[in-house]
Enzyme design. Structure first.
Site, mmCIF file in Angstrom:
data_model
loop_
_atom_site.group_PDB
_atom_site.id
_atom_site.type_symbol
_atom_site.label_atom_id
_atom_site.label_comp_id
_atom_site.label_asym_id
_atom_site.label_seq_id
_atom_site.Cartn_x
_atom_site.Cartn_y
_atom_site.Cartn_z
ATOM 1 N N ASP A 45 0.825 -1.208 0.000
ATOM 2 C CA ASP A 45 0.000 0.000 0.000
ATOM 3 C C ASP A 45 0.864 1.265 0.000
ATOM 4 O O ASP A 45 1.955 1.275 0.578
ATOM 5 C CB ASP A 45 -0.901 -0.022 1.247
ATOM 6 C CG ASP A 45 -2.029 0.999 1.145
ATOM 7 O OD1 ASP A 45 -2.289 1.503 0.034
ATOM 8 O OD2 ASP A 45 -2.645 1.290 2.179
ATOM 9 N N GLY A 46 0.355 2.305 -0.643
ATOM 10 C CA GLY A 46 1.019 3.610 -0.577
ATOM 11 C C GLY A 46 1.569 4.107 -1.904
ATOM 12 O O GLY A 46 2.201 5.168 -1.939
ATOM 13 N N ASN A 47 1.280 3.394 -2.999
ATOM 14 C CA ASN A 47 1.799 3.850 -4.303
ATOM 15 C C ASN A 47 1.248 5.226 -4.677
ATOM 16 O O ASN A 47 1.977 6.089 -5.183
ATOM 17 C CB ASN A 47 1.388 2.877 -5.423
ATOM 18 C CG ASN A 47 2.009 1.522 -5.260
ATOM 19 O OD1 ASN A 47 2.943 1.345 -4.488
ATOM 20 N ND2 ASN A 47 1.488 0.542 -5.982
ATOM 21 N N HIS B 177 2.391 3.355 -9.163
ATOM 22 C CA HIS B 177 2.282 1.901 -9.343
ATOM 23 C C HIS B 177 3.521 1.350 -10.073
ATOM 24 O O HIS B 177 3.977 0.247 -9.794
ATOM 25 C CB HIS B 177 1.009 1.549 -10.106
ATOM 26 C CG HIS B 177 -0.252 1.847 -9.340
ATOM 27 N ND1 HIS B 177 -0.416 1.501 -8.020
ATOM 28 C CD2 HIS B 177 -1.408 2.467 -9.710
ATOM 29 C CE1 HIS B 177 -1.617 1.890 -7.602
ATOM 30 N NE2 HIS B 177 -2.228 2.487 -8.616
ATOM 31 N N SER C 108 -7.108 -6.038 -5.757
ATOM 32 C CA SER C 108 -8.173 -6.616 -4.931
ATOM 33 C C SER C 108 -9.495 -6.607 -5.689
ATOM 34 O O SER C 108 -9.655 -5.847 -6.666
ATOM 35 C CB SER C 108 -8.323 -5.846 -3.617
ATOM 36 O OG SER C 108 -9.055 -4.661 -3.844
ATOM 37 N N ASN D 273 -10.714 -3.202 -6.113
ATOM 38 C CA ASN D 273 -9.975 -2.229 -6.942
ATOM 39 C C ASN D 273 -10.672 -1.920 -8.279
ATOM 40 O O ASN D 273 -10.347 -0.926 -8.933
ATOM 41 C CB ASN D 273 -8.545 -2.703 -7.218
ATOM 42 C CG ASN D 273 -7.618 -2.586 -6.025
ATOM 43 O OD1 ASN D 273 -6.647 -3.316 -5.886
ATOM 44 N ND2 ASN D 273 -7.910 -1.662 -5.116
ATOM 45 N N TRP D 274 -11.661 -2.760 -8.679
ATOM 46 C CA TRP D 274 -12.412 -2.459 -9.912
ATOM 47 C C TRP D 274 -13.113 -1.118 -9.807
ATOM 48 O O TRP D 274 -13.438 -0.491 -10.822
ATOM 49 C CB TRP D 274 -13.477 -3.538 -10.170
ATOM 50 C CG TRP D 274 -12.918 -4.864 -10.526
ATOM 51 C CD1 TRP D 274 -12.855 -5.955 -9.705
ATOM 52 C CD2 TRP D 274 -12.351 -5.282 -11.775
ATOM 53 N NE1 TRP D 274 -12.284 -7.019 -10.364
ATOM 54 C CE2 TRP D 274 -11.971 -6.632 -11.639
ATOM 55 C CE3 TRP D 274 -12.124 -4.637 -12.991
ATOM 56 C CZ2 TRP D 274 -11.373 -7.350 -12.677
ATOM 57 C CZ3 TRP D 274 -11.543 -5.361 -14.033
ATOM 58 C CH2 TRP D 274 -11.167 -6.696 -13.860
ATOM 59 N N ARG E 195 -11.945 1.630 -8.848
ATOM 60 C CA ARG E 195 -11.061 2.783 -9.113
ATOM 61 C C ARG E 195 -11.339 3.306 -10.534
ATOM 62 O O ARG E 195 -11.927 2.600 -11.358
ATOM 63 C CB ARG E 195 -9.601 2.342 -9.001
ATOM 64 C CG ARG E 195 -9.279 1.951 -7.565
ATOM 65 C CD ARG E 195 -7.803 1.811 -7.335
ATOM 66 N NE ARG E 195 -7.585 1.613 -5.917
ATOM 67 C CZ ARG E 195 -6.451 1.856 -5.281
ATOM 68 N NH1 ARG E 195 -5.411 2.298 -5.942
ATOM 69 N NH2 ARG E 195 -6.330 1.665 -3.993
ATOM 70 N N ARG F 144 2.116 -5.017 6.025
ATOM 71 C CA ARG F 144 1.345 -4.006 5.285
ATOM 72 C C ARG F 144 2.114 -2.697 5.342
ATOM 73 O O ARG F 144 2.412 -2.188 6.427
ATOM 74 C CB ARG F 144 -0.053 -3.793 5.876
ATOM 75 C CG ARG F 144 -0.800 -2.755 5.044
ATOM 76 C CD ARG F 144 -2.218 -2.520 5.469
ATOM 77 N NE ARG F 144 -2.839 -1.613 4.501
ATOM 78 C CZ ARG F 144 -4.081 -1.684 4.076
ATOM 79 N NH1 ARG F 144 -4.880 -2.619 4.539
ATOM 80 N NH2 ARG F 144 -4.550 -0.821 3.190
ATOM 81 N N GLU G 210 1.521 -13.494 12.180
ATOM 82 C CA GLU G 210 2.030 -12.288 12.844
ATOM 83 C C GLU G 210 1.884 -11.135 11.848
ATOM 84 O O GLU G 210 2.238 -11.278 10.672
ATOM 85 C CB GLU G 210 3.511 -12.464 13.220
ATOM 86 C CG GLU G 210 3.775 -13.619 14.162
ATOM 87 C CD GLU G 210 3.187 -13.398 15.553
ATOM 88 O OE1 GLU G 210 3.134 -12.242 16.012
ATOM 89 O OE2 GLU G 210 2.765 -14.400 16.174
HETATM 90 C C1 FPP Z 1 -2.072 0.101 -3.281
HETATM 91 O O1 FPP Z 1 -1.601 1.425 -3.324
HETATM 92 C C2 FPP Z 1 -1.548 -0.637 -4.419
HETATM 93 C C3 FPP Z 1 -2.306 -1.202 -5.397
HETATM 94 C C4 FPP Z 1 -3.780 -1.154 -5.415
HETATM 95 C C5 FPP Z 1 -1.692 -1.884 -6.537
HETATM 96 C C6 FPP Z 1 -0.474 -2.669 -6.244
HETATM 97 C C7 FPP Z 1 0.263 -2.860 -7.506
HETATM 98 C C8 FPP Z 1 1.589 -2.789 -7.654
HETATM 99 C C9 FPP Z 1 2.544 -2.619 -6.538
HETATM 100 C C10 FPP Z 1 2.196 -2.857 -8.995
HETATM 101 C C11 FPP Z 1 2.058 -4.159 -9.695
HETATM 102 C C12 FPP Z 1 2.526 -5.326 -8.908
HETATM 103 C C13 FPP Z 1 3.166 -6.374 -9.431
HETATM 104 C C14 FPP Z 1 3.426 -7.576 -8.596
HETATM 105 C C15 FPP Z 1 3.629 -6.351 -10.804
HETATM 106 P P1 FPP Z 1 -2.659 2.614 -3.432
HETATM 107 O O2 FPP Z 1 -2.820 2.973 -4.840
HETATM 108 O O3 FPP Z 1 -3.929 2.240 -2.738
HETATM 109 O O4 FPP Z 1 -1.894 3.730 -2.636
HETATM 110 P P2 FPP Z 1 -2.540 4.926 -1.804
HETATM 111 O O5 FPP Z 1 -3.239 4.297 -0.613
HETATM 112 O O6 FPP Z 1 -1.341 5.702 -1.394
HETATM 113 O O7 FPP Z 1 -3.458 5.661 -2.714
#
Ligand code: FPP
Length: 238
Positions: free
Chosen positions: A13-15, A30, A58, A61-62, A64, A177, A196
């Site tokens: 999380d956190g991208n 991402h 998840s 996530n659809w 979004r 996480r 854990e």
């Molecule tokens: C949550 O961050 C991240 C996701 C919903 C997508 C995760 C995908 C990747 C890390 C890239 C693809 C992975 C692979 C294995 C190729 P967020 O967008 O919810 O972040 P935010 O809470 O800061 O908005």
């Protein structure tokens, strides 16, 4: 090799916040997240972790914006294209969990080929959770149990677990996480009964080998009791 640590699961999380802090688009976040995933697969393998499960998309996530969803699909395709050789030659066996039937057919085909091409590898099992939700997985497992004609009044845990997407893997020992939220967001609900759980404020694109080592050190200091008392675990009970 960390004693008692076979399987690490990660909510990446956190991208989005990482990108926003830098004035970049969520998709840039991402992209950096995918780079972090690549580094962590390698680091986990080097540390003797044999199962790594990453929550990439998840079932929620659809909801979004479609541009972000499509961008994530493109990123996944690119990840497979650029990483497949390295994954194959470094002993990574790829699996997916979740219901991929809603994914674009080209992506499904690419993923299926990747699973086949890496199926002989045994050094680390990398499972990517795609269109995954713990509740959805449980419902699909119940449906499978029904289709098998199992008598539900005598259903036991093992028979049920065997119908989950995760039937080939041990339960996670450690779940990490990133991104500062303290929740499990519908991830591996059945499987995390005794896991854990480690939360860190680090945003996923910044999660590196050192951050992984910190989580592993924290895990090493945990006493896992599985419902027993600490005296029983330490063998000091009379
Ligand atoms: C949550 O961050 C991240 C996701 C919903 C997508 C995760 C995908 C990747 C890390 C890239 C693809 C992975 C692979 C294995 C190729 P967020 O967008 O919810 O972040 P935010 O809470 O800061 O908005």
């Amino acid at each position: 090799m960390i004693p008692g640590l076979e399987h690490v699961a990660i909510i990446m999380d956190g991208n989005g916040r990482w990108a926003k802090l830098r004035g970049l688009s969520r998709l840039n976040g991402h992209e950096q997240g995918a780079q972090a995933a690549r580094r962590i697969v390698e680091a986990a393998r080097e540390r003797g972790i044999t199962y790594l499960t990453l929550y990439a998309f998840s079932s929620e996530n659809w909801n979004r914006p479609s541009s972000e969803v499509e961008g994530l699909f493109r990123l996944l395709e690119r990840f497979i294209d650029t990483e497949i050789h390295r994954l194959k030659t470094s002993g990574v066996c790829i699996h997916t969990i979740g219901d991929m039937s809603r994914f674009p057919e080209t992506l499904q085909n690419k993923i299926t080929r990747t699973l086949q091409e890496t199926s002989g590898n045994t050094e680390i099992h990398l499972s990517i959770a795609l269109n995954y939700g713990g509740r959805d997985e449980i419902i699909r497992a119940i449906q499978r149990v029904g289709r098998l004609g199992v008598n539900v009044t005598t259903l036991d845990e093992q028979t049920f677990s065997d119908q989950l997407d995760t039937s080939f893997m041990p339960d996670p020992d450690l779940m990490i996480r990133t991104g500062g939220e303290w929740r499990i967001s519908n991830f591996l609900l059945w499987q995390m009964a005794y896991t854990e759980i480690y939360f860190t404020d680090i945003l996923w694109p910044d999660f590196d080998e050192n951050a992984l080592d910190e989580a592993l050190t924290w895990f090493s200091g945990r006493q896992r009791r599985f419902g027993l008392t600490s005296e029983q675990i330490e063998g000091t009970t009379s």
